[in-house]
Enzyme design. Sequence first.
Site, PDB file in Angstrom:
ATOM      1  N   GLY A  45       0.845  -1.184   0.000  1.00 19.64           N
ATOM      2  CA  GLY A  45       0.000   0.000   0.000  1.00 19.64           C
ATOM      3  C   GLY A  45       0.878   1.230   0.000  1.00 19.64           C
ATOM      4  O   GLY A  45       2.050   1.163   0.406  1.00 19.64           O
ATOM      5  N   GLN A  50       2.967  10.019   1.487  1.00 20.29           N
ATOM      6  CA  GLN A  50       4.274   9.348   1.469  1.00 20.29           C
ATOM      7  C   GLN A  50       5.098   9.707   0.234  1.00 20.29           C
ATOM      8  O   GLN A  50       6.281   9.378   0.164  1.00 20.29           O
ATOM      9  CB  GLN A  50       4.102   7.826   1.516  1.00 20.29           C
ATOM     10  CG  GLN A  50       3.552   7.334   2.830  1.00 20.29           C
ATOM     11  CD  GLN A  50       3.464   5.818   2.840  1.00 20.29           C
ATOM     12  OE1 GLN A  50       2.510   5.256   2.341  1.00 20.29           O
ATOM     13  NE2 GLN A  50       4.472   5.163   3.386  1.00 20.29           N
ATOM     14  N   CYS A  96       6.091   0.010   7.449  1.00 17.24           N
ATOM     15  CA  CYS A  96       5.722   1.167   6.635  1.00 17.24           C
ATOM     16  C   CYS A  96       6.933   1.590   5.812  1.00 17.24           C
ATOM     17  O   CYS A  96       8.043   1.651   6.346  1.00 17.24           O
ATOM     18  CB  CYS A  96       5.281   2.304   7.552  1.00 17.24           C
ATOM     19  SG  CYS A  96       4.776   3.784   6.666  1.00 17.24           S
ATOM     20  N   LEU A  97       6.712   1.883   4.545  1.00 17.13           N
ATOM     21  CA  LEU A  97       7.839   2.268   3.681  1.00 17.13           C
ATOM     22  C   LEU A  97       8.495   3.570   4.145  1.00 17.13           C
ATOM     23  O   LEU A  97       9.655   3.815   3.848  1.00 17.13           O
ATOM     24  CB  LEU A  97       7.369   2.407   2.220  1.00 17.13           C
ATOM     25  CG  LEU A  97       6.851   1.112   1.570  1.00 17.13           C
ATOM     26  CD1 LEU A  97       6.314   1.406   0.174  1.00 17.13           C
ATOM     27  CD2 LEU A  97       7.931   0.047   1.525  1.00 17.13           C
ATOM     28  N   HIS A 138      -4.310   1.081   7.557  1.00 18.18           N
ATOM     29  CA  HIS A 138      -2.965   1.654   7.642  1.00 18.18           C
ATOM     30  C   HIS A 138      -2.825   2.835   6.673  1.00 18.18           C
ATOM     31  O   HIS A 138      -2.335   3.911   7.061  1.00 18.18           O
ATOM     32  CB  HIS A 138      -1.925   0.560   7.348  1.00 18.18           C
ATOM     33  CG  HIS A 138      -0.505   1.043   7.351  1.00 18.18           C
ATOM     34  ND1 HIS A 138       0.421   0.635   8.288  1.00 18.18           N
ATOM     35  CD2 HIS A 138       0.168   1.890   6.528  1.00 18.18           C
ATOM     36  CE1 HIS A 138       1.574   1.231   8.049  1.00 18.18           C
ATOM     37  NE2 HIS A 138       1.458   1.984   6.974  1.00 18.18           N
ATOM     38  N   GLU A 139      -3.254   2.648   5.424  1.00 12.20           N
ATOM     39  CA  GLU A 139      -3.109   3.717   4.422  1.00 12.20           C
ATOM     40  C   GLU A 139      -4.061   4.882   4.697  1.00 12.20           C
ATOM     41  O   GLU A 139      -3.709   6.050   4.497  1.00 12.20           O
ATOM     42  CB  GLU A 139      -3.336   3.165   3.009  1.00 12.20           C
ATOM     43  CG  GLU A 139      -2.398   2.041   2.598  1.00 12.20           C
ATOM     44  CD  GLU A 139      -0.923   2.353   2.825  1.00 12.20           C
ATOM     45  OE1 GLU A 139      -0.525   3.527   2.729  1.00 12.20           O
ATOM     46  OE2 GLU A 139      -0.161   1.413   3.129  1.00 12.20           O
ATOM     47  N   HIS A 142      -2.601   7.205   7.054  1.00  9.41           N
ATOM     48  CA  HIS A 142      -1.638   8.129   6.430  1.00  9.41           C
ATOM     49  C   HIS A 142      -2.357   9.385   5.924  1.00  9.41           C
ATOM     50  O   HIS A 142      -1.823  10.496   6.031  1.00  9.41           O
ATOM     51  CB  HIS A 142      -0.959   7.467   5.229  1.00  9.41           C
ATOM     52  CG  HIS A 142       0.259   6.668   5.575  1.00  9.41           C
ATOM     53  ND1 HIS A 142       1.371   7.226   6.157  1.00  9.41           N
ATOM     54  CD2 HIS A 142       0.550   5.353   5.380  1.00  9.41           C
ATOM     55  CE1 HIS A 142       2.296   6.279   6.316  1.00  9.41           C
ATOM     56  NE2 HIS A 142       1.835   5.136   5.866  1.00  9.41           N
TER      57      HIS A 142
HETATM   58 NI    NI Z   1       2.727   3.244   5.847  1.00 12.78          NI
END
Ligand code: NI
Length: 184
Positions: A45, A50, A96-97, A138-139, A142
């Site tokens: 995701g 991000q 998380c990236l 999760h997304e 963000h």
């Molecule tokens: Ni993340």
Amino acid sequence: MILPIIAYGDPVLRKIGAQITPDYPDLEALISNMWETMYNAHGVGLAAPQVGKAINLFIIDTEAFENEEYPIEKKVFINSEILSESGEKWEFEEGCLSIPHIRENVSRHSNLRIRYQNEFFETFEENFDGIAARVIQHEYDHCKGKLFVDHISQLKRRLLKNKLIAISKGGARVDYKMRIPVTR
Ligand code: NI
């Protein structure tokens, strides 16, 4: 085009994503770049903040989980709103990236109902469960300026503090492009 992923510590990750309209500049290219960026970093995701855009947009692809119990969900979510969450809370180790090499158990509801628009601005209202619900939560976070580390206990967060500071200073080694917050 692969975009740099914004590292923990950048204020854009704390902004609430603005609603957008179909005339948002270069939206098609942004979405296509987000797919490329996510796959390049082996993510499941990715949310617009991000990649430096504080807008209500995220993408998911749960194929990597290969769980026969749940269908694979590959979708674009624009202007999404979680209408309700239900079901038992369960723990799952999230990463998380934007926060490389940190993984922590996060407890979330198993089911959710969400209203969103797809890349063609068609509106949907759907239920998700299992891993797809998890990735969406999760997304979605963000897009609300929230990160998975906000969900863990204060004690655990304190233990992670130095690692998080190191990430924000460019100390994380990753095989994808990152943008490190500018410090003055
Ligand atoms: Ni993340």
